[in-house]
Design a protein around this motif. Structure first.
Motif, PDB file in Angstrom:
ATOM      1  N   MET A 170       0.853  -1.199   0.000  1.00  0.00           N
ATOM      2  CA  MET A 170       0.000   0.000   0.000  1.00  0.00           C
ATOM      3  C   MET A 170       0.886   1.245   0.000  1.00  0.00           C
ATOM      4  O   MET A 170       1.735   1.425   0.874  1.00  0.00           O
ATOM      5  N   VAL A 186       1.626   4.848   0.687  1.00  0.00           N
ATOM      6  CA  VAL A 186       1.102   5.854   1.608  1.00  0.00           C
ATOM      7  C   VAL A 186       2.092   7.002   1.693  1.00  0.00           C
ATOM      8  O   VAL A 186       3.289   6.776   1.914  1.00  0.00           O
ATOM      9  N   LEU A 195      -6.307  -2.863   8.496  1.00  0.00           N
ATOM     10  CA  LEU A 195      -4.960  -2.613   9.002  1.00  0.00           C
ATOM     11  C   LEU A 195      -4.614  -3.519  10.170  1.00  0.00           C
ATOM     12  O   LEU A 195      -3.449  -3.864  10.373  1.00  0.00           O
ATOM     13  N   ALA A 243      -9.682  -0.362  10.166  1.00  0.00           N
ATOM     14  CA  ALA A 243      -9.648  -0.454   8.709  1.00  0.00           C
ATOM     15  C   ALA A 243      -9.443   0.930   8.118  1.00  0.00           C
ATOM     16  O   ALA A 243      -9.662   1.951   8.782  1.00  0.00           O
ATOM     17  N   LEU A 244      -9.029   0.941   6.872  1.00  0.00           N
ATOM     18  CA  LEU A 244      -8.716   2.179   6.172  1.00  0.00           C
ATOM     19  C   LEU A 244      -9.582   2.266   4.925  1.00  0.00           C
ATOM     20  O   LEU A 244      -9.731   1.292   4.181  1.00  0.00           O
ATOM     21  N   THR A 245     -10.180   3.437   4.700  1.00  0.00           N
ATOM     22  CA  THR A 245     -10.972   3.658   3.492  1.00  0.00           C
ATOM     23  C   THR A 245     -10.413   4.881   2.756  1.00  0.00           C
ATOM     24  O   THR A 245      -9.350   5.390   3.088  1.00  0.00           O
ATOM     25  N   ASP A 284     -15.040  -2.042  -0.262  1.00  0.00           N
ATOM     26  CA  ASP A 284     -14.195  -2.791   0.664  1.00  0.00           C
ATOM     27  C   ASP A 284     -13.088  -1.911   1.230  1.00  0.00           C
ATOM     28  O   ASP A 284     -12.352  -1.264   0.473  1.00  0.00           O
ATOM     29  N   PRO A 285     -12.941  -1.885   2.555  1.00  0.00           N
ATOM     30  CA  PRO A 285     -11.827  -1.155   3.157  1.00  0.00           C
ATOM     31  C   PRO A 285     -10.565  -2.005   3.169  1.00  0.00           C
ATOM     32  O   PRO A 285     -10.598  -3.202   2.858  1.00  0.00           O
ATOM     33  N   GLU A 286      -9.478  -1.384   3.546  1.00  0.00           N
ATOM     34  CA  GLU A 286      -8.212  -2.085   3.779  1.00  0.00           C
ATOM     35  C   GLU A 286      -8.099  -2.344   5.274  1.00  0.00           C
ATOM     36  O   GLU A 286      -8.049  -1.406   6.077  1.00  0.00           O
ATOM     37  N   ILE A 325      -6.426   6.455   0.140  1.00  0.00           N
ATOM     38  CA  ILE A 325      -5.264   5.634   0.485  1.00  0.00           C
ATOM     39  C   ILE A 325      -5.594   4.163   0.270  1.00  0.00           C
ATOM     40  O   ILE A 325      -4.825   3.406  -0.337  1.00  0.00           O
ATOM     41  N   ALA A 326      -6.761   3.731   0.753  1.00  0.00           N
ATOM     42  CA  ALA A 326      -7.165   2.339   0.576  1.00  0.00           C
ATOM     43  C   ALA A 326      -7.376   2.006  -0.899  1.00  0.00           C
ATOM     44  O   ALA A 326      -7.158   0.865  -1.325  1.00  0.00           O
ATOM     45  N   GLU A 327      -7.803   2.998  -1.673  1.00  0.00           N
ATOM     46  CA  GLU A 327      -8.049   2.779  -3.098  1.00  0.00           C
ATOM     47  C   GLU A 327      -6.764   2.809  -3.920  1.00  0.00           C
ATOM     48  O   GLU A 327      -6.791   2.590  -5.127  1.00  0.00           O
TER      49      GLU A 327
END
Length: 264
Positions: free
Chosen positions: A1, A3, A118, A28-30, A114-116, A33-35
């Motif tokens: 990822m 960042v 963490l 979770a990350l949205t 969908d989130p990432e 950044i997650a995309e």
């Protein structure tokens, strides 16, 4: 990822502190950044997933908790964007915009994308995503059609009264609520106001420039007419499933032309 470094430092410093709270089931990350499409101006969009039985207590302590995890400058709740579970915060320095949404474990699976993940204390976050697919609500064209011509009349009344700042603000509202989402839809992107239209829909973004104006009455009138024109072209005029409000359209547009013709 991938960042940006300020965001990576924030996550690296903050996540270990969040993990110390046994009531938090995961993070979770949205967002961009997650995309996989962040830049140095991106927000950090976090989802804090909390055990159901501890949720109410955690919700009351949100700002204090964030202040214990990072250098909180200021923050407030997100009722104005329809999300009271959200804390919108500045942390730092260096200043970084961070959105933290607190959700129950039982609600985590309900999502539009969908989130990432963490961190997942015991695997419940991953299971929730596996058990329930994301469901993005489609743009409701009938909802827009039912309102658009009332909005056009409203904008015309502000123009007629000479309230140019109101008219300029109204045009921004139309771009955010109607024209931006329609532009994104035309290129198959998720409708999110006017966010990143210059990148995801450059041709439509160029056309949207016609809806911009300064504090000039004639320019504001032209911008309102441009908004009407774009809506007519972008709202699937041939879609038989949409009940068009033709009578309202005719009367509202005629009224707008009457207002524009005054003092000209």
């Amino acid at each position: 990822m991938d960042v940006p470094s300020p965001h990576a430092r924030f996550l690296g410093d903050t996540l270990p502190r969040i993990r110390q709270d046994a009531r938090v089931a995961g993070v979770a990350l949205t967002g961009s950044i997650a995309e996989g499409d962040p830049d140095v101006y991106a927000d950090v969009d976090l989802v804090l997933v909390v055990d159901d039985d501890a949720y109410d207590a955690v919700l009351r302590q949100r700002l204090a908790l964030i202040g214990s995890w990072t250098s909180l400058v200021t923050g407030f709740t997100g009722e104005h964007v329809g999300e009271p579970r959200l804390i919108i915060a500045l942390v730092g320095p260096p200043l970084l915009h961070v959105d933290v949404k607190f959700v129950r474990v039982s609600d985590f699976g309900t999502r539009t994308s969908d989130p990432e993940i963490l961190w997942d204390r015991d695997g419940r976050l991953a299971r929730a995503l596996a058990e329930q697919p994301p469901a993005a609500a489609p743009l409701d064209l009938q909802w827009i059609e039912d309102r658009f011509w009332v909005w056009v009349h409203y904008g015309a009344t502000k123009l007629g009264r000479g309230e140019l700042f109101e008219t300029i603000g109204f045009l921004a509202y139309l771009r955010e609520t109607v024209l931006g989402p329609l532009a994104a839809r035309r290129v198959g992107a998720a409708p999110r106001g006017v966010r990143r239209l210059e990148t995801i829909a450059p041709e439509e973004a160029r056309e949207l420039r016609a809806t911009l104006c300064g504090d000039d009455r004639r320019a504001a009138g032209r911008a309102l007419l441009a908004a009407v024109d774009l809506y007519r072209r972008w709202s699937d005029p041939g879609d038989p499933t949409i009940e068009r409000r033709r009578h309202a359209e005719e009367l509202a547009v005629d009224y707008l032309h009457e207002i524009i013709a005054r003092d000209c």
